[in-house]
Design a protein around this motif. Structure first.
Motif, PDB file in Angstrom:
ATOM      1  N   ASP A   1     -13.935  20.970  20.027  1.00  0.00           N
ATOM      2  CA  ASP A   1     -13.577  19.713  19.389  1.00  0.00           C
ATOM      3  C   ASP A   1     -14.191  18.527  20.121  1.00  0.00           C
ATOM      4  OD1 ASP A   1     -12.438  18.013  17.568  1.00  0.00           O
ATOM      5  OD2 ASP A   1     -10.505  17.925  18.570  1.00  0.00           O
ATOM      6  N   THR A   2     -14.076  18.510  21.433  1.00  0.00           N
ATOM      7  CA  THR A   2     -14.563  17.373  22.212  1.00  0.00           C
ATOM      8  C   THR A   2     -15.983  17.563  22.716  1.00  0.00           C
ATOM      9  OG1 THR A   2     -13.779  18.244  24.351  1.00  0.00           O
ATOM     10  CG2 THR A   2     -12.206  16.986  23.006  1.00  0.00           C
ATOM     11  N   GLY A   3     -16.447  18.816  22.773  1.00  0.00           N
ATOM     12  CA  GLY A   3     -17.775  19.103  23.296  1.00  0.00           C
ATOM     13  C   GLY A   3     -17.861  19.061  24.803  1.00  0.00           C
TER      14      GLY A   3
ATOM     15  N   LEU B   1     -11.006  10.197  18.238  1.00  0.00           N
ATOM     16  CA  LEU B   1     -11.529  10.470  19.576  1.00  0.00           C
ATOM     17  C   LEU B   1     -10.519  11.346  20.303  1.00  0.00           C
ATOM     18  CD1 LEU B   1     -13.613  10.041  21.827  1.00  0.00           C
ATOM     19  CD2 LEU B   1     -12.304   8.031  22.549  1.00  0.00           C
ATOM     20  N   THR B   2     -10.963  12.537  20.678  1.00  0.00           N
ATOM     21  CA  THR B   2     -10.137  13.480  21.416  1.00  0.00           C
ATOM     22  C   THR B   2     -10.828  13.800  22.729  1.00  0.00           C
ATOM     23  OG1 THR B   2      -9.375  14.455  19.339  1.00  0.00           O
ATOM     24  CG2 THR B   2      -8.972  15.723  21.340  1.00  0.00           C
ATOM     25  N   LYS B   3     -10.080  13.858  23.811  1.00  0.00           N
ATOM     26  CA  LYS B   3     -10.656  14.169  25.129  1.00  0.00           C
ATOM     27  C   LYS B   3      -9.903  15.334  25.762  1.00  0.00           C
ATOM     28  CE  LYS B   3     -13.594  12.216  26.537  1.00  0.00           C
ATOM     29  NZ  LYS B   3     -15.037  12.406  26.263  1.00  0.00           N
TER      30      LYS B   3
ATOM     31  N   VAL C   1     -15.666   4.672  19.840  1.00  0.00           N
ATOM     32  CA  VAL C   1     -15.608   4.937  18.401  1.00  0.00           C
ATOM     33  C   VAL C   1     -16.072   3.688  17.670  1.00  0.00           C
ATOM     34  CG1 VAL C   1     -14.104   5.501  16.456  1.00  0.00           C
ATOM     35  CG2 VAL C   1     -13.687   6.562  18.676  1.00  0.00           C
ATOM     36  N   ASN C   2     -16.846   3.863  16.627  1.00  0.00           N
ATOM     37  CA  ASN C   2     -17.273   2.730  15.809  1.00  0.00           C
ATOM     38  C   ASN C   2     -16.090   2.105  15.078  1.00  0.00           C
ATOM     39  OD1 ASN C   2     -19.991   2.880  16.447  1.00  0.00           O
ATOM     40  ND2 ASN C   2     -20.492   4.189  14.704  1.00  0.00           N
TER      41      ASN C   2
END
Length: 432
Positions: free
Chosen positions: A43-45, A323-325, A371-372
Motif C-alpha cells: 500500500d505504501t511502497g 496518504l498511508t505510512k 498529497v495534491n
C-alpha cells in the motif's frame, strides 16, 4: 547466541530510532539465506527489509510478471492467438503448444503464471508486439515507468541470458503495480486450471501452480521454520510467481494479505526450499513488526481559499488521494505536522478536481509524504471579469478598434451631413 543478540539489538535500534520516510531493516537483522531479498508494504511502497536489493540478479521466470501485466494492458482476454511454427520449439517449462493451435489470451495467461510456460510467454509477446525484439523494448520501457532502476530484460520468459537481469527492488515495484490489476490477482492465486481440447490437441491440459505456498502440504512439502517442521502452504499468501534456472537458482516473488495489509516479498538465488523459508520469514517479520497509519483520507477538506473573481467567494481544497505510512508497531507516534503550499494567484474559472496546491506531512522534522490539493467543485468567473478579459484580449481589442473607426467615420459623416443641412436652411431663410 551472537545471532540472537544481533536480532535483539537490531529491533531495539529500529524501535528507538527517529522515523523517516521509510523504516528499512538491514540484512543483518534477519536470517535470510538468499543472496538478494526485499520486503515492501504494497500500500505504501515502503521498504521494510532489504538484502542486496539493488544487486543485479537473474530473475528466471519471475520475468513473467512483466509479461503478464503487459498482456493485460495491451490485449483483450478473448483475443484468439494462433501459434506460429517457431513458438513450439521454445526451451524449458512449457505446455507444448502446436503449430496452428488456437488459444485465447486468457488461457495463455493462465499457462504463463500458473504452469510457468515459456512457450505461452513467447506467444503472448508476439501477439502484442509482433515479434520478441519489440516486446522486449516494451518490457524495458514499462519497467522504468514502474520505478525499476537496474532492470534489463532480454526475453519474455526469463530463460538464461547474461543480459537479462533485474533486482529484488525492481521486481517488488513491478509486482506492486501488477497486484493492482484484478485479473492478475485472480490468476496468481489460482492453484489449478485446465485448458480444454483445442483444434490441434484432443486432450485437456491440466495446470498446477508452481508456487507451493498456495498448496504445499504433506510430508514432501515441509520446511524447517523456527525450529519446527511445518507445511510450505501459508494461508495468508495469495500469489505471485516462482522462478528457477541453474544460474538464477530458486526465485520467488510472493504476496500475503493479513489484518487489512498487503506485503510483497522478493527472494532471489535461494537454495531449494529455503526460498519458502526465507519468504515466510520476511512476511511474518513485516506483519509482526510494522503497522500502517492513515495520515489523510481521499477527499478530506484541508483548507479554504477565497476566489475574488468567482461566482462563489470561497472554495474548499480537498486531498486528491489518501496518504498511508508504515511505522514500527511499537513506536509511539508524536504529532504529525502539515504544511500547505498553494499555487500563486488562484482565480476563476476553476474546474472541479483541478490541482491547486499540496499538503506536506512532517514528523519529527522529516517529510513523510505529500498529497495534491484539488478543487472540491467548479467555480465560474463573474460576468464583469469575463467582459474585461474580452476587452483586454488582443483579438477583441482589434475588433473593437475596427468598430471604433467605423463609429468615428460615422460621426464625421453625420457631422458633415448636419452642417450641409444647416447651410441649406440658412440659404432658404435669406431667400424669403
Amino acid at each position: 547466541m551472537k545471532q540472537i543478540i544481533s536480532v535483539i539489538l537490531a529491533i531495539c535500534f529500529l524501535l528507538n530510532s527517529p522515523l523517516t520516510a521509510n523504516a528499512t531493516t538491514s540484512s543483518n537483522s534477519l536470517n535470510i539465506s538468499a543472496e538478494s531479498a526485499i520486503l515492501i508494504d504494497a500500500d505504501t511502497g515502503e521498504i521494510l527489509y532489504e538484502k542486496n536489493s539493488n544487486k543485479p540478479m537473474y530473475p528466471a521466470s519471475t520475468t513473467k510478471i512483466m509479461t503478464a501485466l503487459l498482456t493485460l494492458e495491451n490485449a483483450n482476454l478473448n483475443d484468439k492467438i494462433i501459434i506460429d511454427k517457431e513458438t513450439p520449439f521454445t526451451d524449458g517449462s512449457r505446455i507444448y503448444v502446436l503449430e496452428g493451435e488456437q488459444f485465447t489470451v486468457d488461457q495463455l495467461l493462465h499457462a504463463l503464471l500458473i504452469e510457468s510456460a515459456n512457450d505461452a510467454a513467447v506467444a503472448l509477446a508476439k501477439h502484442i508486439s509482433g515479434n520478441i525484439e519489440d516486446f522486449v523494448k516494451l518490457m524495458n520501457k514499462r519497467a522504468k515507468e514502474l520505478g525499476a532502476k537496474n532492470t534489463h530484460f532480454a526475453n519474455p520468459n526469463g530463460l538464461p541470458n547474461h543480459e537479462h537481469v533485474t533486482t529484488a527492488y525492481d521486481l517488488a515495484m513491478i509486482a506492486k503495480y501488477a497486484m493492482t490489476i484484478p485479473k492478475f490477482r485472480e490468476i496468481v492465486k489460482t492453484v489449478r486450471y485446465k485448458i480444454p481440447p483445442t483444434n490441434k490437441q484432443s486432450e485437456t491440459r491440466y495446470l498446477k501452480n508452481t508456487n507451493r505456498l498456495l498448496w504445499g502440504t504433506g510430508s514432501r512439502n515441509k520446511i524447517l521454520y523456527k525450529g519446527k517442521w511445518i507445511d510450505i502452504k501459508y494461508d495468508i499468501v495469495d500469489g505471485i510467481k516462482t522462478g528457477y534456472t541453474t544460474e538464477a537458482q530458486q526465485c520467488l516473488v510472493a504476496t500475503a494479505f493479513k489484518n487489512n495489509r498487503r506485503l510483497i516479498s522478493v527472494v532471489l538465488k535461494a537454495i531449494g526450499t529455503n526460498v519458502y523459508t526465507d519468504t515466510r520469514t520476511l512476511l511474518d517479520f513485516g506483519f509482526d513488526n510494522f503497522k500502517n497509519m492513515n495520515i489523510v483520507k481521499t477527499g478530506e477538506i484541508i483548507t479554504n481559499v477565497k476566489i475574488p473573481n468567482g461566482t462563489e467567494k470561497n472554495l474548499n481544497l480537498i486531498t486528491q488521494t489518501k496518504l498511508t505510512k508504515t511505522f514500527p508497531i511499537n513506536k509511539k507516534i508524536d504529532k504529525i505536522d502539515k504544511k500547505i503550499e498553494l499555487n500563486q494567484k488562484i482565480k476563476a474559472p476553476i474546474t472541479k478536481g483541478e490541482v491547486l496546491g499540496k499538503v506536506i506531512y512532517i514528523l519529527n522534522g522529516n517529510k513523510i509524504g505529500q498529497v495534491n490539493l484539488i478543487a472540491e467543485k467548479s467555480i465560474d468567473e463573474k460576468a464583469i471579469y469575463k467582459f474585461i478579459k474580452k476587452i483586454k484580449d488582443p483579438k477583441s481589442y482589434s475588433f473593437l478598434k475596427y468598430i471604433l473607426y467605423i463609429f468615428i467615420i460615422y460621426i464625421i459623416w453625420r457631422t458633415i451631413v448636419t452642417i450641409k443641412r444647416l447651410k441649406r436652411r440658412r440659404l432658404r431663410r435669406k431667400r424669403y
